[in-house]
Design an enzyme around this catalytic site. Structure first.
Site, PDB file in Angstrom:
ATOM      1  N   ASP A 104      76.814 -13.705  -8.335  1.00 45.37           N
ATOM      2  CA  ASP A 104      77.705 -14.340  -9.295  1.00 45.37           C
ATOM      3  C   ASP A 104      79.048 -14.590  -8.587  1.00 45.37           C
ATOM      4  O   ASP A 104      79.245 -14.217  -7.437  1.00 45.37           O
ATOM      5  CB  ASP A 104      77.857 -13.499 -10.575  1.00 45.37           C
ATOM      6  CG  ASP A 104      78.251 -14.380 -11.765  1.00 45.37           C
ATOM      7  OD1 ASP A 104      78.759 -15.494 -11.538  1.00 45.37           O
ATOM      8  OD2 ASP A 104      78.071 -13.960 -12.923  1.00 45.37           O
TER       9      ASP A 104
HETATM   10  C1  BGC Z   1      79.535 -16.554 -14.585  1.00 45.80           C
HETATM   11  C2  BGC Z   1      78.224 -17.242 -14.307  1.00 45.80           C
HETATM   12  C3  BGC Z   1      78.468 -18.667 -13.909  1.00 45.80           C
HETATM   13  C4  BGC Z   1      79.361 -18.671 -12.685  1.00 45.80           C
HETATM   14  C5  BGC Z   1      79.632 -20.059 -12.142  1.00 45.80           C
HETATM   15  C6  BGC Z   1      80.531 -16.740 -13.459  1.00 45.80           C
HETATM   16  O1  BGC Z   1      81.810 -16.301 -13.802  1.00 45.80           O
HETATM   17  O2  BGC Z   1      79.309 -15.190 -14.836  1.00 45.80           O
HETATM   18  O3  BGC Z   1      77.388 -17.163 -15.419  1.00 45.80           O
HETATM   19  O4  BGC Z   1      77.268 -19.334 -13.669  1.00 45.80           O
HETATM   20  O5  BGC Z   1      80.598 -18.082 -13.039  1.00 45.80           O
HETATM   21  O6  BGC Z   1      80.494 -20.764 -12.914  1.00 45.80           O
END
Ligand code: BGC
Length: 734
Positions: free
Chosen positions: A265
């Protein structure tokens, strides 16, 4: 210019394996690590990094020309010519916004959810995006958690079925089709159990619960061919998932044999230091790589540290080759080596009539009718002459879209006020007052205008709830009531004596117990998206009957959380017979027993609305439940049948739900578990017999040895319209 390596390979017509191994054989270590790095589109060195082969993927670029330009640089100016993965959070639509995922889940329709994801894929793919970070299949049992909006609810069965449908919709028939994008099962795993519903928080989940509740949707999606997984930000039982080799390698790779790629993530690798799990960025890169993160999102710990970690033999080159080959394999499946440029469809054309009609249908089917006293709804434009439309969410094209919306224009939303005016034409006078500036406002200045309008109207329709910003990532709440002065607004309008219809737009369940007696009808619309207005108008005026069912339990009060239907029975389950309310306790009496069961004194033990609940304009009667065999052997199936009759006056759809209870288990089993559902459309008076076939494999659970087994014994089966279903049969597995 001499042909680069990808161009040379393209002419050879190789199968995937040969293509990737030939390509890998030509790659330098830096180029391999480059493939494992995803950069944000605002990175100032983006173009030079692509030319140097230091980038495998870009996140957050959606401009079609810019994407094509970046793909051109990657495929023509980098030494090897490897195209890019272009990632974007396409969560519930791209230009056309569908209801938030939790709303879509309330449709209980795999078909519809698949079509919604497909529309999102078509629109985003036409801008050059080829990878979405959806669906989010975290089991969500805490409505304080902002990301419940992005979830498919509290139940592993429903979440698996709808999650698989979303993957099918995003990925299409073939990933290489120009209308398909790769999906991502996230956030592996347990993120929904964040303590107290605070985002990014600690999770402590015993392995048995993890396997029986949180992992099944991920396993189902892995089996359904989801292209990628995303590791959760959260700490799982003391080991942050980003560095958790037990979860990412032992379970995902060895047990499940998952071959797709795993992405971290956002900056979650350096966050291993903040967690207190790693000393520095080098050890964070090491732990993440050893655990099995193939691609790093947004940060650069891999790019900086993997070269020396490999040189020092702390990371094995074979492992890097394996990780890179998973990334290249996805690019191959997407057909990027053959064609990484896309023909764009202008955004306006993307919002075509099929997409808008589907968005309307999805919004219609996601609305849940929670209360309808004395058949207040549907309204009739021939019976009423004036309508007061009140509330901050009645005419706000932005707020109705909900969380995770980056690529839509709120001006393209049709609001409820506009749709109602359009629908009633000149036959009903529609008067509007916001009452409150926003859903959070505490300023009551406009109450008098709102109450005046309500007092002079036949019916007041209130559009209240939560603005989009109050749910979603890092947007958690400790109270989940209507924020600001909205409850006071309801009270003020109640005083006018005019009948109140409450439409709630929100990203989570809302505690409604206090205001429920003040309103005649409640339609829960989640954040319904671009076409929320026309969908809600159709429901209010009975063009169609509500059929949505709650994908998550609605508590009476926040103190009941966690509250979900598939709870364990405990040794002392509460019942109406034993329940003692705080107001009934005698003062200093010799009363020692307050029921002695598992409940609170100051609220009833039941939820306000159970999982699966949702009213219709008609009534459905369930009768004659039967099992085709009283006793089945492990490996066989049982058929459970009941008759459903539409005994009301409206033609309508009912979502028939099957629940099972395994009465005795070597590990205690929940009091009810959803094992099937079907949408059945019945005209007034019509009956249908609905059959569910359940194989004993579907009754299996992880036992104390963490083996998936069906245990012989007695089972209850219920068919009904929500998880409180009472029509019950019994069968035995021998
Ligand atoms: C979130 C993800 C997301 C990623 C990209 C993160 O902060 O937890 O779910 O896909 O950002 O934007």
């Amino acid at each position: 210019m001499p042909a680069n390596i990808c161009q040379q390979l393209n002419n050879k017509n190789l199968d995937k394996e040969s293509y990737i191994s030939s390509l890998l054989a030509q790659m330098t270590l830096t180029e391999k690590i480059g493939q494992m790095s995803q950069l944000n589109n605002d990175n100032e060195n983006l173009k030079t990094s692509i030319i140097k082969g230091n980038v495998g993927s870009i996140i957050n670029e959606v401009n079609h020309e810019s994407i094509n330009a970046l793909q051109r640089i990657a495929s023509q100016e980098s030494r090897l010519g490897i195209p890019l993965l272009i990632g974007r959070d396409v969560i519930h639509g791209f230009n056309t916004i569908l209801p938030i995922p939790l709303g879509q889940a309330a449709s209980w329709s795999t078909e519809l959810v698949e079509t919604c994801a497909n529309i999102a894929a078509i629109e985003s793919a036409s801008s050059g995006v080829n990878w979405t970070f959806a669906p989010m299949i975290d089991i969500s049992r805490d409505p304080r958690w902002g990301r419940i909006a992005e979830s498919l609810g509290e139940d592993p069965y429903l979440c698996s079925a709808l999650g698989c449908a979303m993957v099918k919709g995003f990925q299409g028939e073939k990933l290489s089709d120009s209308t398909s994008i790769a999906a991502c099962a996230k956030h592996f795993a347990g993120y929904g159990a964040s303590e107290s519903g605070r985002d990014y928080n600690t999770t402590n989940i015993p392995e048995n619960e993890l396997r029986n509740v949180h992992l099944p949707p991920f396993k189902a999606l892995a089996e359904a061919g989801v292209s990628t997984f995303m590791a959760s930000f959260s700490d799982l039982n003391g080991v942050p998932v980003t560095g958790n080799s037990w979860l990412l390698s032992d379970i995902l790779r060895e047990e499940w044999q998952y071959m797709g790629m795993v992405v971290s993530d956002w900056e979650s690798i350096p966050q291993l230091i903040t967690h207190g799990f790693c000393m520095d960025r080098e050890s964070a890169a090491l732990e993440a790589c050893l655990a099995g993160i193939d691609m790093e999102m947004a940060s650069n710990t891999y790019a900086i540290n993997l070269p020396s970690l490999i040189k020092n033999d702390q990371v094995n080159l074979d492992q890097i080759n394996m990780m890179v080959s998973r990334i290249l394999s996805l690019k191959f499946d997407l057909g990027l080596f053959e064609a990484s440029f896309t023909e764009s469809t202008p955004p306006l054309k993307r919002l075509n009539s099929f997409h808008l009609d589907t968005a309307k249908k999805a919004a219609t089917k996601s609305c849940v009718l929670l209360k309808n006293n004395k058949q207040t709804l549907p309204l009739s434009k021939t019976e009423i002459t004036s309508l007061a439309v009140i509330g901050p969410l009645a005419d706000d094209g932005y707020e109705q879209l909900g969380t995770w919306v980056f690529d839509a224009k709120p001006s393209q939303s049709i609001t409820c006020l506009n749709a109602i005016k359009d629908y009633v034409g000149n036959s009903v006078e529609v008067k509007f007052s916001k009452g409150l500036e926003t859903s959070r406002s505490n300023n009551q200045e406009d109450f008098s205008k709102a109450t005046q309008l309500a007092a002079s109207a036949d019916v007041a329709v209130l559009f209240l709830g939560e603005e989009a910003i109050l749910s979603g990532e890092a947007h958690c709440r400790s109270n989940i009531n209507l924020p600001g002065c909205q409850e006071q607004l309801i009270n003020a309008i109640y005083e006018t004596g005019t009948s109140i219809v409450l439409v709630i737009m929100a990203g989570r369940p809302i505690t409604l117990e206090k205001i429920l007696p003040k309103v005649d009808a409640v339609l829960f619309a989640w954040h319904p998206g671009t076409m929320g207005g026309p969908a809600i108008t159709d429901l209010l005026f009975g063009e169609t009957s509500p059929s949505g069912k709650l994908p998550v339990t609605f508590p009476r009060t926040v103190g009941q959380i966690p509250l979900y239907y598939s709870q364990k029975n405990t040794g002392r389950p509460p019942s109406d017979a034993t329940f003692v309310d705080i107001n009934d306790i005698q003062v200093r009496a010799a009363q020692t027993s307050l029921g002695m069961t598992s409940t609170h004194l100051d609220t009833h033990f039941s939820p306000l609305f159970p999982f699966g609940f949702g009213l219709s304009y008609t009534q459905f009667e369930y009768t004659n439940i039967q099992v085709n065999r009283q006793s089945i052997k492990v490996g066989e199936s049982v058929e459970i049948t009941a008759t459903i009759t539409n005994i009301g006056n409206y033609d309508a759809e009912e979502i028939v739900q099957l629940y099972i209870r395994d009465l005795v288990g070597s590990v205690t089993r929940p009091v009810k578990e959803l094992k099937g559902f079907k949408g059945v459309f019945l005209t007034a008076g019509q009956s249908e017999s609905v059959v569910f076939k359940v194989h004993t494999d579907e009754l299996a659970f992880y036992n104390r040895q963490m083996k998936l087994k069906t245990e012989p014994g007695l089972f209850n089966a219920w068919l009904g319209s929500n998880s409180d279903a009472e029509l019950k049969a019994e069968f035995e597995v021998v």
